[in-house]
Design a protein around this motif. Structure first.
Motif, PDB file in Angstrom:
ATOM      1  N   LEU A  49       4.998 -14.809 -43.250  1.00  0.00           N
ATOM      2  CA  LEU A  49       3.976 -15.986 -42.716  1.00  0.00           C
ATOM      3  C   LEU A  49       3.293 -15.168 -41.326  1.00  0.00           C
ATOM      4  O   LEU A  49       2.200 -15.355 -41.007  1.00  0.00           O
ATOM      5  CB  LEU A  49       4.781 -16.584 -42.655  1.00  0.00           C
ATOM      6  CG  LEU A  49       3.909 -18.151 -41.823  1.00  0.00           C
ATOM      7  CD1 LEU A  49       2.576 -18.825 -42.859  1.00  0.00           C
ATOM      8  CD2 LEU A  49       5.001 -19.488 -42.332  1.00  0.00           C
ATOM      9  N   LEU A  50       4.543 -14.608 -40.045  1.00  0.00           N
ATOM     10  CA  LEU A  50       4.019 -15.333 -39.024  1.00  0.00           C
ATOM     11  C   LEU A  50       3.270 -13.595 -38.931  1.00  0.00           C
ATOM     12  O   LEU A  50       2.135 -13.466 -37.934  1.00  0.00           O
ATOM     13  CB  LEU A  50       5.195 -14.853 -38.159  1.00  0.00           C
ATOM     14  CG  LEU A  50       5.794 -16.062 -38.021  1.00  0.00           C
ATOM     15  CD1 LEU A  50       7.541 -15.567 -37.868  1.00  0.00           C
ATOM     16  CD2 LEU A  50       5.532 -16.699 -37.829  1.00  0.00           C
ATOM     17  N   ALA A  55       2.728 -21.600 -47.816  1.00  0.00           N
ATOM     18  CA  ALA A  55       3.984 -22.865 -47.652  1.00  0.00           C
ATOM     19  C   ALA A  55       3.835 -22.414 -49.823  1.00  0.00           C
ATOM     20  O   ALA A  55       4.742 -23.632 -49.923  1.00  0.00           O
ATOM     21  CB  ALA A  55       3.273 -23.781 -47.420  1.00  0.00           C
ATOM     22  N   SER A 105      -4.399 -22.561 -40.585  1.00  0.00           N
ATOM     23  CA  SER A 105      -3.618 -23.466 -41.335  1.00  0.00           C
ATOM     24  C   SER A 105      -3.938 -22.821 -43.281  1.00  0.00           C
ATOM     25  O   SER A 105      -2.639 -23.042 -43.728  1.00  0.00           O
ATOM     26  CB  SER A 105      -4.422 -24.560 -41.423  1.00  0.00           C
ATOM     27  OG  SER A 105      -5.819 -25.266 -41.453  1.00  0.00           O
ATOM     28  N   LEU A 158      -0.480 -14.462 -40.206  1.00  0.00           N
ATOM     29  CA  LEU A 158      -0.690 -15.614 -38.722  1.00  0.00           C
ATOM     30  C   LEU A 158      -1.522 -14.412 -37.572  1.00  0.00           C
ATOM     31  O   LEU A 158      -2.718 -14.659 -37.126  1.00  0.00           O
ATOM     32  CB  LEU A 158      -0.021 -16.728 -38.672  1.00  0.00           C
ATOM     33  CG  LEU A 158       0.113 -17.810 -39.455  1.00  0.00           C
ATOM     34  CD1 LEU A 158       1.221 -18.597 -38.947  1.00  0.00           C
ATOM     35  CD2 LEU A 158      -1.109 -18.513 -39.738  1.00  0.00           C
ATOM     36  N   TYR A 192      -4.267 -20.753 -44.478  1.00  0.00           N
ATOM     37  CA  TYR A 192      -3.412 -19.432 -44.408  1.00  0.00           C
ATOM     38  C   TYR A 192      -1.726 -19.353 -44.639  1.00  0.00           C
ATOM     39  O   TYR A 192      -1.135 -19.403 -45.787  1.00  0.00           O
ATOM     40  CB  TYR A 192      -3.585 -18.192 -43.134  1.00  0.00           C
ATOM     41  CG  TYR A 192      -2.362 -16.255 -43.341  1.00  0.00           C
ATOM     42  CD1 TYR A 192      -2.393 -15.708 -44.357  1.00  0.00           C
ATOM     43  CD2 TYR A 192      -0.747 -16.920 -43.226  1.00  0.00           C
ATOM     44  CE1 TYR A 192      -2.303 -14.337 -44.507  1.00  0.00           C
ATOM     45  CE2 TYR A 192      -0.590 -15.719 -43.637  1.00  0.00           C
ATOM     46  CZ  TYR A 192      -1.003 -14.223 -44.192  1.00  0.00           C
ATOM     47  OH  TYR A 192      -0.093 -14.086 -44.488  1.00  0.00           O
ATOM     48  N   ALA A 193      -1.451 -20.442 -43.749  1.00  0.00           N
ATOM     49  CA  ALA A 193      -0.418 -20.830 -43.679  1.00  0.00           C
ATOM     50  C   ALA A 193       0.340 -22.257 -44.668  1.00  0.00           C
ATOM     51  O   ALA A 193       1.584 -22.117 -45.616  1.00  0.00           O
ATOM     52  CB  ALA A 193       0.335 -21.556 -42.598  1.00  0.00           C
TER      53      ALA A 193
END
Length: 106
Positions: A52-53, A42, A35, A56, A37-38
């Motif tokens: 992002l993917l 963002a 989270s 992750l 990292y996300a």
């Protein structure tokens, strides 16, 4: 007099099979790091979903699997039934896959 067997962590399931894999992943802590990292992605001026993917995935492989497998290999804090070899292979394969996923050119 009975001895109460305590779980090594609040999220740990009974020992054996897939339950050991769940426990080894440290779900709350792995999700916590993912989270971060996300959230960082963002907050960027532009969100690149592919980055992002991939990021992750790289964090999940490095932190969620490899680091926790090496931690379990060291002192067995979660008391899983994985063999030393299985933990070493999981860590090695995860780190190799993480390196491959992180080496993509943007």
């Amino acid at each position: 007099m009975s001895v109460e067997l305590r779980r090594p962590a609040f999220y740990a399931l009974a020992r054996g099979g897939w339950r050991d894999a769940w426990t080894l992943l440290h779900p709350p802590y792995t999700a916590w790091h993912l989270s971060y990292y996300a959230l960082g992605a963002a907050l960027a001026p532009r969100l690149y979903v592919d980055r992002l993917l991939w990021g992750l995935l790289a964090f999940f492989l490095a932190v969620g699997i490899a680091a926790h497998a090496l931690d379990e290999l060291r002192d067995r804090p979660l008391r899983t039934r994985f063999s030393d070899r299985a933990l070493s292979v999981a860590a090695g394969v995860s780190l190799a896959a993480r390196s491959a996923s992180a080496s993509r050119e943007w």
